[in-house]
Design a protein around this motif. Sequence first.
Motif, PDB file in Angstrom:
ATOM      1  N   HIS A   1       0.800  -1.227   0.000  1.00  0.00           N
ATOM      2  CA  HIS A   1       0.000   0.000   0.000  1.00  0.00           C
ATOM      3  C   HIS A   1       0.836   1.282   0.000  1.00  0.00           C
ATOM      4  O   HIS A   1       0.363   2.337   0.413  1.00  0.00           O
ATOM      5  CB  HIS A   1      -0.988   0.011   1.177  1.00  0.00           C
ATOM      6  CG  HIS A   1      -1.894  -1.187   1.210  1.00  0.00           C
ATOM      7  ND1 HIS A   1      -2.861  -1.413   0.249  1.00  0.00           N
ATOM      8  CD2 HIS A   1      -1.957  -2.232   2.066  1.00  0.00           C
ATOM      9  CE1 HIS A   1      -3.495  -2.542   0.522  1.00  0.00           C
ATOM     10  NE2 HIS A   1      -2.969  -3.063   1.613  1.00  0.00           N
ATOM     11  N   SER A   2       2.080   1.180  -0.455  1.00  0.00           N
ATOM     12  CA  SER A   2       2.907   2.370  -0.644  1.00  0.00           C
ATOM     13  C   SER A   2       2.561   2.994  -1.998  1.00  0.00           C
ATOM     14  O   SER A   2       2.428   2.288  -2.999  1.00  0.00           O
ATOM     15  CB  SER A   2       4.392   2.000  -0.604  1.00  0.00           C
ATOM     16  OG  SER A   2       4.748   1.466   0.654  1.00  0.00           O
ATOM     17  N   SER A   3       2.423   4.308  -2.028  1.00  0.00           N
ATOM     18  CA  SER A   3       1.995   4.994  -3.245  1.00  0.00           C
ATOM     19  C   SER A   3       3.156   5.168  -4.220  1.00  0.00           C
ATOM     20  O   SER A   3       4.248   5.607  -3.836  1.00  0.00           O
ATOM     21  CB  SER A   3       1.404   6.356  -2.898  1.00  0.00           C
ATOM     22  OG  SER A   3       0.998   7.043  -4.060  1.00  0.00           O
ATOM     23  N   PHE A   4       2.919   4.825  -5.482  1.00  0.00           N
ATOM     24  CA  PHE A   4       3.915   4.969  -6.537  1.00  0.00           C
ATOM     25  C   PHE A   4       3.522   6.033  -7.557  1.00  0.00           C
ATOM     26  O   PHE A   4       4.334   6.436  -8.385  1.00  0.00           O
ATOM     27  CB  PHE A   4       4.130   3.628  -7.244  1.00  0.00           C
ATOM     28  CG  PHE A   4       5.063   2.709  -6.513  1.00  0.00           C
ATOM     29  CD1 PHE A   4       6.290   2.378  -7.054  1.00  0.00           C
ATOM     30  CD2 PHE A   4       4.729   2.192  -5.270  1.00  0.00           C
ATOM     31  CE1 PHE A   4       7.173   1.540  -6.376  1.00  0.00           C
ATOM     32  CE2 PHE A   4       5.593   1.354  -4.587  1.00  0.00           C
ATOM     33  CZ  PHE A   4       6.817   1.033  -5.132  1.00  0.00           C
ATOM     34  N   TRP A   5       2.278   6.464  -7.526  1.00  0.00           N
ATOM     35  CA  TRP A   5       1.778   7.502  -8.444  1.00  0.00           C
ATOM     36  C   TRP A   5       0.403   7.930  -7.958  1.00  0.00           C
ATOM     37  O   TRP A   5      -0.340   7.123  -7.380  1.00  0.00           O
ATOM     38  CB  TRP A   5       1.686   6.963  -9.871  1.00  0.00           C
ATOM     39  CG  TRP A   5       1.065   7.911 -10.856  1.00  0.00           C
ATOM     40  CD1 TRP A   5       1.684   8.916 -11.548  1.00  0.00           C
ATOM     41  CD2 TRP A   5      -0.316   7.958 -11.254  1.00  0.00           C
ATOM     42  NE1 TRP A   5       0.785   9.580 -12.344  1.00  0.00           N
ATOM     43  CE2 TRP A   5      -0.455   9.001 -12.180  1.00  0.00           C
ATOM     44  CE3 TRP A   5      -1.441   7.213 -10.911  1.00  0.00           C
ATOM     45  CZ2 TRP A   5      -1.670   9.324 -12.780  1.00  0.00           C
ATOM     46  CZ3 TRP A   5      -2.661   7.531 -11.496  1.00  0.00           C
ATOM     47  CH2 TRP A   5      -2.772   8.577 -12.424  1.00  0.00           C
ATOM     48  N   SER A   6       0.064   9.199  -8.166  1.00  0.00           N
ATOM     49  CA  SER A   6      -1.240   9.696  -7.737  1.00  0.00           C
ATOM     50  C   SER A   6      -1.640  10.897  -8.581  1.00  0.00           C
ATOM     51  O   SER A   6      -0.787  11.619  -9.109  1.00  0.00           O
ATOM     52  CB  SER A   6      -1.188  10.097  -6.257  1.00  0.00           C
ATOM     53  OG  SER A   6      -2.383  10.734  -5.852  1.00  0.00           O
ATOM     54  N   THR A   7      -2.947  11.123  -8.703  1.00  0.00           N
ATOM     55  CA  THR A   7      -3.441  12.320  -9.377  1.00  0.00           C
ATOM     56  C   THR A   7      -3.354  13.541  -8.474  1.00  0.00           C
ATOM     57  O   THR A   7      -3.485  14.673  -8.947  1.00  0.00           O
ATOM     58  CB  THR A   7      -4.902  12.136  -9.815  1.00  0.00           C
ATOM     59  OG1 THR A   7      -5.703  11.815  -8.663  1.00  0.00           O
ATOM     60  CG2 THR A   7      -5.039  11.021 -10.843  1.00  0.00           C
ATOM     61  N   ASN A   8      -3.158  13.327  -7.170  1.00  0.00           N
ATOM     62  CA  ASN A   8      -3.051  14.412  -6.186  1.00  0.00           C
ATOM     63  C   ASN A   8      -4.269  15.325  -6.196  1.00  0.00           C
ATOM     64  O   ASN A   8      -4.169  16.539  -6.028  1.00  0.00           O
ATOM     65  CB  ASN A   8      -1.777  15.232  -6.431  1.00  0.00           C
ATOM     66  CG  ASN A   8      -0.513  14.427  -6.185  1.00  0.00           C
ATOM     67  OD1 ASN A   8      -0.412  13.709  -5.204  1.00  0.00           O
ATOM     68  ND2 ASN A   8       0.437  14.531  -7.101  1.00  0.00           N
ATOM     69  N   ILE A   9      -5.424  14.724  -6.434  1.00  0.00           N
ATOM     70  CA  ILE A   9      -6.689  15.458  -6.410  1.00  0.00           C
ATOM     71  C   ILE A   9      -7.643  14.710  -5.491  1.00  0.00           C
ATOM     72  O   ILE A   9      -7.885  13.516  -5.679  1.00  0.00           O
ATOM     73  CB  ILE A   9      -7.299  15.579  -7.824  1.00  0.00           C
ATOM     74  CG1 ILE A   9      -6.381  16.406  -8.728  1.00  0.00           C
ATOM     75  CG2 ILE A   9      -8.686  16.207  -7.766  1.00  0.00           C
ATOM     76  CD1 ILE A   9      -6.847  16.488 -10.158  1.00  0.00           C
ATOM     77  N   SER A  10      -8.198  15.392  -4.503  1.00  0.00           N
ATOM     78  CA  SER A  10      -9.093  14.747  -3.546  1.00  0.00           C
ATOM     79  C   SER A  10     -10.535  14.756  -4.049  1.00  0.00           C
ATOM     80  O   SER A  10     -10.861  15.382  -5.071  1.00  0.00           O
ATOM     81  CB  SER A  10      -9.007  15.448  -2.191  1.00  0.00           C
ATOM     82  OG  SER A  10      -9.355  16.815  -2.312  1.00  0.00           O
ATOM     83  N   ASN A  11     -11.376  14.036  -3.342  1.00  0.00           N
ATOM     84  CA  ASN A  11     -12.813  13.950  -3.632  1.00  0.00           C
ATOM     85  C   ASN A  11     -13.121  13.276  -4.968  1.00  0.00           C
ATOM     86  O   ASN A  11     -14.136  13.583  -5.606  1.00  0.00           O
ATOM     87  CB  ASN A  11     -13.470  15.332  -3.585  1.00  0.00           C
ATOM     88  CG  ASN A  11     -13.321  15.999  -2.228  1.00  0.00           C
ATOM     89  OD1 ASN A  11     -13.463  15.358  -1.199  1.00  0.00           O
ATOM     90  ND2 ASN A  11     -13.011  17.292  -2.234  1.00  0.00           N
ATOM     91  N   CYS A  12     -12.238  12.373  -5.397  1.00  0.00           N
ATOM     92  CA  CYS A  12     -12.520  11.607  -6.613  1.00  0.00           C
ATOM     93  C   CYS A  12     -13.593  10.560  -6.310  1.00  0.00           C
ATOM     94  O   CYS A  12     -13.597   9.955  -5.236  1.00  0.00           O
ATOM     95  CB  CYS A  12     -11.259  10.911  -7.107  1.00  0.00           C
ATOM     96  SG  CYS A  12      -9.895  12.019  -7.512  1.00  0.00           S
TER      97      CYS A  12
END
Length: 266
Positions: free
Chosen positions: A108-119
């Motif tokens: 569960h370590s993050s490797f990529w994200s959209t960095n946008i909440s409330n998706c």
Amino acid sequence: MQLGSVTLIFLFIFSLLPSQYGAEVYNITSSHPLSDGETLVSPGLIYELGFFSPKSSANKYLGLWHKSIFPRKYVWVANRDNPLADIDTLASLRIGSSGSLELVDGKHSSFWSTNISNCSSAVLLDNGNFVVKDVMGAVMWESFNNPSDSLLPSMLMGYDRGSGKQNFLTSWKSENDPSPGIFSAGLSAELPAQAFIWINGSTPHWRSGPWDKSKFIAVRSMQSQYVNPFTLVDNETQGTRYFSFSFDKIPGDVVFAYGDISSVNV
């Protein structure tokens, strides 16, 4: 052993396999992440998104490709700078607790994200655009605004002076390594408008010649098209300049000739 017993054994073995293995899904939600072994498909089964490992690579990536074209041509890669380990079969693309779409490994370590909440959900459109939506269905993030090395039909390549946002293409480092290479392609900020391929973001390697309202004058293949599929919109008031092409006006076998810089060589 009788035939009936053999059949029962095979049925038992298959019943132990995860039900989603090799499955195709049409959206990602907080209750249904995309697991390794699943693929996200567009409604018309034109594009597909999932996990892949390049040939002779120990790395794993989340990528997007044409579903019916073989061998696969990857047109977008999420975690180009931060690959997963190929042996990690528990990786997934999920909507995390913060409401952001994120790619995580088995720990569960993050490797990529959209960095946008409330998706609320993520879907793949038939034009190849991977979009993230809120609960009302409004698009919050899209892969068309975060390109890799390929320009797809209806996708915009250019820039917005006001926001500073630039859409440009970046080559793969090598045929089997999708991390960003030394070549990038985009539109010049000066007049007249031209397309450039740069080395290391600043040294010109190739240019298209000026835009003459229908084509770049130094690109001979553009001049051979009976129906012009290309568009360049230069809005001085808004400070935007974007180039695009239409799929329904261009033969499918030349799409990557215009849109893909993953194999550019000096």
